[in-house]
Design a protein around this motif. Structure first.
Motif, PDB file in Angstrom:
ATOM      1  N   PHE A 266      23.742  34.272  43.222  1.00  0.00           N
ATOM      2  CA  PHE A 266      24.834  35.371  43.075  1.00  0.00           C
ATOM      3  C   PHE A 266      24.851  35.733  41.788  1.00  0.00           C
ATOM      4  CE2 PHE A 266      29.121  36.863  42.150  1.00  0.00           C
ATOM      5  CZ  PHE A 266      29.101  37.514  43.258  1.00  0.00           C
ATOM      6  N   ASP A 267      24.664  37.441  41.523  1.00  0.00           N
ATOM      7  CA  ASP A 267      23.749  38.146  40.816  1.00  0.00           C
ATOM      8  C   ASP A 267      25.405  39.484  40.536  1.00  0.00           C
ATOM      9  OD1 ASP A 267      22.979  39.804  38.651  1.00  0.00           O
ATOM     10  OD2 ASP A 267      20.900  39.270  39.197  1.00  0.00           O
ATOM     11  N   ASP A 268      25.946  39.441  39.911  1.00  0.00           N
ATOM     12  CA  ASP A 268      27.337  40.842  39.723  1.00  0.00           C
ATOM     13  C   ASP A 268      27.811  41.295  38.237  1.00  0.00           C
ATOM     14  OD1 ASP A 268      29.875  41.479  39.836  1.00  0.00           O
ATOM     15  OD2 ASP A 268      30.843  40.310  40.608  1.00  0.00           O
ATOM     16  N   GLU A 269      26.851  42.427  38.026  1.00  0.00           N
ATOM     17  CA  GLU A 269      26.442  43.297  36.831  1.00  0.00           C
ATOM     18  C   GLU A 269      28.118  43.922  36.608  1.00  0.00           C
ATOM     19  OE1 GLU A 269      23.163  45.993  36.968  1.00  0.00           O
ATOM     20  OE2 GLU A 269      22.015  44.035  37.623  1.00  0.00           O
ATOM     21  N   SER A 270      28.927  43.834  37.055  1.00  0.00           N
ATOM     22  CA  SER A 270      30.199  44.364  36.791  1.00  0.00           C
ATOM     23  C   SER A 270      31.429  43.247  36.493  1.00  0.00           C
ATOM     24  CB  SER A 270      30.631  45.034  38.593  1.00  0.00           C
ATOM     25  OG  SER A 270      30.832  43.847  39.554  1.00  0.00           O
ATOM     26  N   ASP A 271      32.380  44.307  36.876  1.00  0.00           N
ATOM     27  CA  ASP A 271      33.877  42.957  36.345  1.00  0.00           C
ATOM     28  C   ASP A 271      33.620  42.098  37.304  1.00  0.00           C
ATOM     29  OD1 ASP A 271      36.330  42.150  35.266  1.00  0.00           O
ATOM     30  OD2 ASP A 271      37.527  43.744  35.529  1.00  0.00           O
ATOM     31  N   PRO A 272      33.838  41.084  36.558  1.00  0.00           N
ATOM     32  CA  PRO A 272      33.786  39.486  37.606  1.00  0.00           C
ATOM     33  C   PRO A 272      35.774  39.032  37.903  1.00  0.00           C
ATOM     34  CG  PRO A 272      33.612  38.681  35.223  1.00  0.00           C
ATOM     35  CD  PRO A 272      33.883  39.747  35.257  1.00  0.00           C
ATOM     36  N   ARG A 273      36.310  39.557  37.559  1.00  0.00           N
ATOM     37  CA  ARG A 273      37.535  39.097  38.585  1.00  0.00           C
ATOM     38  C   ARG A 273      37.656  39.030  39.354  1.00  0.00           C
ATOM     39  NH1 ARG A 273      41.422  43.236  34.905  1.00  0.00           N
ATOM     40  NH2 ARG A 273      39.070  44.827  35.885  1.00  0.00           N
ATOM     41  N   GLU A 274      38.495  38.107  39.803  1.00  0.00           N
ATOM     42  CA  GLU A 274      38.865  38.372  41.542  1.00  0.00           C
ATOM     43  C   GLU A 274      37.561  38.202  42.134  1.00  0.00           C
ATOM     44  OE1 GLU A 274      40.946  41.442  42.715  1.00  0.00           O
ATOM     45  OE2 GLU A 274      42.678  40.521  41.117  1.00  0.00           O
ATOM     46  N   PHE A 293      27.147  39.698  34.018  1.00  0.00           N
ATOM     47  CA  PHE A 293      26.616  40.372  32.423  1.00  0.00           C
ATOM     48  C   PHE A 293      28.137  40.342  32.025  1.00  0.00           C
ATOM     49  CE2 PHE A 293      22.142  41.142  33.883  1.00  0.00           C
ATOM     50  CZ  PHE A 293      22.237  41.850  32.533  1.00  0.00           C
ATOM     51  N   HIS A 294      29.237  40.322  32.272  1.00  0.00           N
ATOM     52  CA  HIS A 294      30.594  40.597  31.807  1.00  0.00           C
ATOM     53  C   HIS A 294      31.072  39.628  32.193  1.00  0.00           C
ATOM     54  CE1 HIS A 294      29.661  45.012  31.147  1.00  0.00           C
ATOM     55  NE2 HIS A 294      29.087  45.396  32.427  1.00  0.00           N
ATOM     56  N   LEU A 320      22.698  29.247  35.060  1.00  0.00           N
ATOM     57  CA  LEU A 320      23.912  29.654  34.764  1.00  0.00           C
ATOM     58  C   LEU A 320      23.745  31.015  33.661  1.00  0.00           C
ATOM     59  CD1 LEU A 320      27.477  30.731  34.712  1.00  0.00           C
ATOM     60  CD2 LEU A 320      27.195  29.160  33.066  1.00  0.00           C
ATOM     61  N   THR A 321      23.272  32.434  33.747  1.00  0.00           N
ATOM     62  CA  THR A 321      22.950  33.929  32.918  1.00  0.00           C
ATOM     63  C   THR A 321      24.978  34.421  32.340  1.00  0.00           C
ATOM     64  OG1 THR A 321      21.162  33.949  34.389  1.00  0.00           O
ATOM     65  CG2 THR A 321      21.610  35.554  32.852  1.00  0.00           C
ATOM     66  N   VAL A 322      24.975  33.786  31.489  1.00  0.00           N
ATOM     67  CA  VAL A 322      26.529  35.077  30.669  1.00  0.00           C
ATOM     68  C   VAL A 322      26.172  35.396  29.803  1.00  0.00           C
ATOM     69  CG1 VAL A 322      27.625  33.172  32.814  1.00  0.00           C
ATOM     70  CG2 VAL A 322      27.279  32.727  30.354  1.00  0.00           C
ATOM     71  N   PRO A 323      27.232  35.888  29.054  1.00  0.00           N
ATOM     72  CA  PRO A 323      26.633  36.600  27.521  1.00  0.00           C
ATOM     73  C   PRO A 323      27.391  35.047  26.476  1.00  0.00           C
ATOM     74  CG  PRO A 323      28.551  37.919  28.654  1.00  0.00           C
ATOM     75  CD  PRO A 323      28.050  36.991  29.610  1.00  0.00           C
ATOM     76  N   LEU A 324      26.515  35.504  25.860  1.00  0.00           N
ATOM     77  CA  LEU A 324      26.608  34.058  24.701  1.00  0.00           C
ATOM     78  C   LEU A 324      28.386  33.810  24.039  1.00  0.00           C
ATOM     79  CD1 LEU A 324      25.327  32.317  22.049  1.00  0.00           C
ATOM     80  CD2 LEU A 324      24.850  35.204  20.667  1.00  0.00           C
ATOM     81  N   ASP A 325      29.166  35.453  23.991  1.00  0.00           N
ATOM     82  CA  ASP A 325      30.398  35.450  23.530  1.00  0.00           C
ATOM     83  C   ASP A 325      30.445  34.453  24.287  1.00  0.00           C
ATOM     84  OD1 ASP A 325      30.012  36.641  21.124  1.00  0.00           O
ATOM     85  OD2 ASP A 325      30.346  38.586  22.246  1.00  0.00           O
ATOM     86  N   ALA A 326      30.719  34.538  25.500  1.00  0.00           N
ATOM     87  CA  ALA A 326      30.676  33.609  26.406  1.00  0.00           C
ATOM     88  C   ALA A 326      31.365  32.159  26.209  1.00  0.00           C
ATOM     89  CB  ALA A 326      30.854  33.663  28.198  1.00  0.00           C
ATOM     90  N   LEU A 357      21.695  32.691  28.238  1.00  0.00           N
ATOM     91  CA  LEU A 357      22.284  33.396  27.255  1.00  0.00           C
ATOM     92  C   LEU A 357      22.698  34.724  26.409  1.00  0.00           C
ATOM     93  CD1 LEU A 357      23.965  30.462  25.503  1.00  0.00           C
ATOM     94  CD2 LEU A 357      24.666  30.729  26.970  1.00  0.00           C
ATOM     95  N   HIS A 358      22.744  36.654  26.748  1.00  0.00           N
ATOM     96  CA  HIS A 358      22.233  36.945  26.487  1.00  0.00           C
ATOM     97  C   HIS A 358      23.432  38.235  25.640  1.00  0.00           C
ATOM     98  CE1 HIS A 358      25.356  39.702  28.662  1.00  0.00           C
ATOM     99  NE2 HIS A 358      25.055  38.805  30.084  1.00  0.00           N
ATOM    100  N   THR A 359      22.726  38.657  24.799  1.00  0.00           N
ATOM    101  CA  THR A 359      23.948  39.791  23.646  1.00  0.00           C
ATOM    102  C   THR A 359      23.484  41.006  23.514  1.00  0.00           C
ATOM    103  OG1 THR A 359      25.009  39.418  21.613  1.00  0.00           O
ATOM    104  CG2 THR A 359      23.455  38.641  21.346  1.00  0.00           C
ATOM    105  N   TYR A 360      24.001  41.978  23.117  1.00  0.00           N
ATOM    106  CA  TYR A 360      23.738  42.903  23.044  1.00  0.00           C
ATOM    107  C   TYR A 360      23.824  43.301  21.607  1.00  0.00           C
ATOM    108  CZ  TYR A 360      23.042  44.620  27.838  1.00  0.00           C
ATOM    109  OH  TYR A 360      22.530  44.394  29.139  1.00  0.00           O
TER     110      TYR A 360
END
Length: 433
Positions: A266-274, A293-294, A320-326, A357-360
């Motif tokens: 599952f790959d979601d580049e948008s808002d993961p809420r709900e 991504f978010h 699991l791929t998420v931002p570093l801040d997560a 983990l990714h970060t900008y």
């Protein structure tokens, strides 16, 4: 030195050798297609073998040329062409008259009964007509097991639905940016007259606009109301950055399809809420890959909660791929709760884990990598004892700056050993100090 006899015939390569050489060429348009076309013009002896290889995996740039290929090449000279098992039609030329998709599929059923893999790209709504008579012919494609649709537009969803149901042994479906007008009837909960398709593998990629979100939802809803919800083994779903929150139709359909799935991505580049309520339906998953991504620390906690509720006894491979801040912004309360949850199944059965983990933002990779490892050790204590772990930190998907930790973890070894950074200058890995 004796003079060359002009009456002597030139040396020739035996046909069995030249045929074997030609059959080693790749007919793909990105490989040796042009070479094979030139080989056809060398001599009469090279023509049959060259044509045989070209017809084994043809790439056709329009529906009109596909129709001509089937009726004038495959039908007229069937013995000089390979049994057609793979076919790719990419409608790049839309000028002039073009036969309908139904006419081409009907020709395939007649002239290519051994077709196993069909790829359709850039089909337009004007050519997507498939009359009922063509649907009856399509059912003769009994060997077709894989269908790929890329950037295709159908006049209605019923055309796509009836086409999928007409293929008796379709097992693998891949779609990317498929569009169609949506009617209220397409989203109603109902049982379709045909239980087909009985799919084993599905890949659904819609990555462009909010409008395409509805197309993905309707297609998932259809598959969830067929026998695919019991037969499906592998499922890949990718949502684009402009999608926004998921709909109730999406979540309900996905939850139903996931009950028997063994491999899920599952790959979601948008808002993961709900978007995560379906995770509790992963009751039999063996290999799982999630990419948000978010995501935030709250998203990670929700992911873990959902997987614990699913309680799959078979999960052994987890990515699991998420931002570093997560991870690094998780509170003390979050870490304590995560440690409690990851001590349970399915996390206790994981043997291979990959955390990306990714970060900008600009961070020191060595410091950030060590910090991420510390958080991982606290939120998933068992991971350092029972699993092979790969942890990767990168600035962005377009950057070459990477920090990686992937030692072969054994019981009793240090969780902190093995950090490396990628040096773009020397193009080598350097051990962290």
């Amino acid at each position: 030195m004796s003079a060359i006899d002009p009456t002597r015939p030139p040396p020739r390569v035996p046909p069995e050798i030249s045929d074997n050489i030609l059959r080693c060429l790749n007919p793909s348009p990105y490989k040796d297609r042009k070479t094979l076309l030139h080989c056809m013009l060398v001599s009469h002896n090279w023509l049959p073998a060259s044509r045989y290889v070209l017809c084994s995996d043809p790439y056709i740039p329009s529906l009109e040329q596909a129709h001509l290929f089937l009726t004038r090449v495959v039908q007229v000279a069937p013995l000089s062409t390979a049994p057609l098992r793979r076919l790719s039609i990419d409608v790049l030329d839309t000028k002039g008259h073009s036969p309908s998709l139904g006419a081409v599929l009907a020709s395939l059923a007649i002239h290519a009964p051994n077709l196993e893999d069909l790829k359709l790209h850039h089909i337009t709504s004007e050519t997507s007509t498939i009359p009922p008579r063509s649907l009856l012919s399509i059912s003769n494609l009994t060997k077709l097991v894989r269908l790929e649709l890329c950037q295709c537009t159908f006049r209605s969803f019923s055309i796509l639905r009836r086409t999928l149901a007409a293929l008796p042994h379709l097992r693998d479906l891949a779609t990317r940016r498929v569009k169609f007008p949506i009617s209220p009837n397409d989203t109603m909960v109902k049982s379709y007259t045909s239980p087909r398709p009985d799919l084993l593998s599905v890949s659904l990629l819609n990555t462009s606009s909010k409008r395409e979100r509805d197309h993905l939802d309707v297609l998932l809803h259809f598959l969830a109301n067929t026998s695919s919800c019991a037969s499906l083994n592998e499922l890949t779903v990718k949502r684009g950055w402009a999608y926004g929150p998921t709909s109730s139709l999406f979540r309900a359909s996905l939850a139903r399809l996931l009950l028997a799935v063994d491999v899920f991505e599952f790959d979601d580049e948008s808002d993961p809420r709900e978007a995560l309520s379906f995770l509790s339906s992963l009751r039999n998953v063996r290999k799982l890959s999630l990419r948000f991504f978010h995501a935030t620390a709250g998203t990670v906690l929700e992911i873990v909660h959902g997987l614990v509720q699913g309680n799959s006894p078979n999960l052994v491979d987890f990515t699991l791929t998420v931002p570093l801040d997560a991870l690094t912004l998780a509170t003390e309360t979050d870490l304590i709760e995560l440690a409690n949850l990851t001590s349970r199944r399915p996390f206790s059965t994981v043997k291979n884990a990959r955390i990306r983990l990714h970060t900008y933002k600009y961070y020191d990779l060595d410091i950030s990598g060590a910090q991420a490892l510390e958080v991982m050790a606290r939120m998933w204590p068992l991971i350092s004892q029972d699993a092979q772990v790969d942890l990767t930190l990168f600035y962005s998907i377009f950057s070459g700056d990477v920090w990686e930790w992937n030692p072969e973890v054994k019981r009793g070894t240090s969780f902190w050993e093995g950090g490396k950074t990628w040096d773009r200058g020397t193009k080598t890995w350097k051990q962290c100090k």
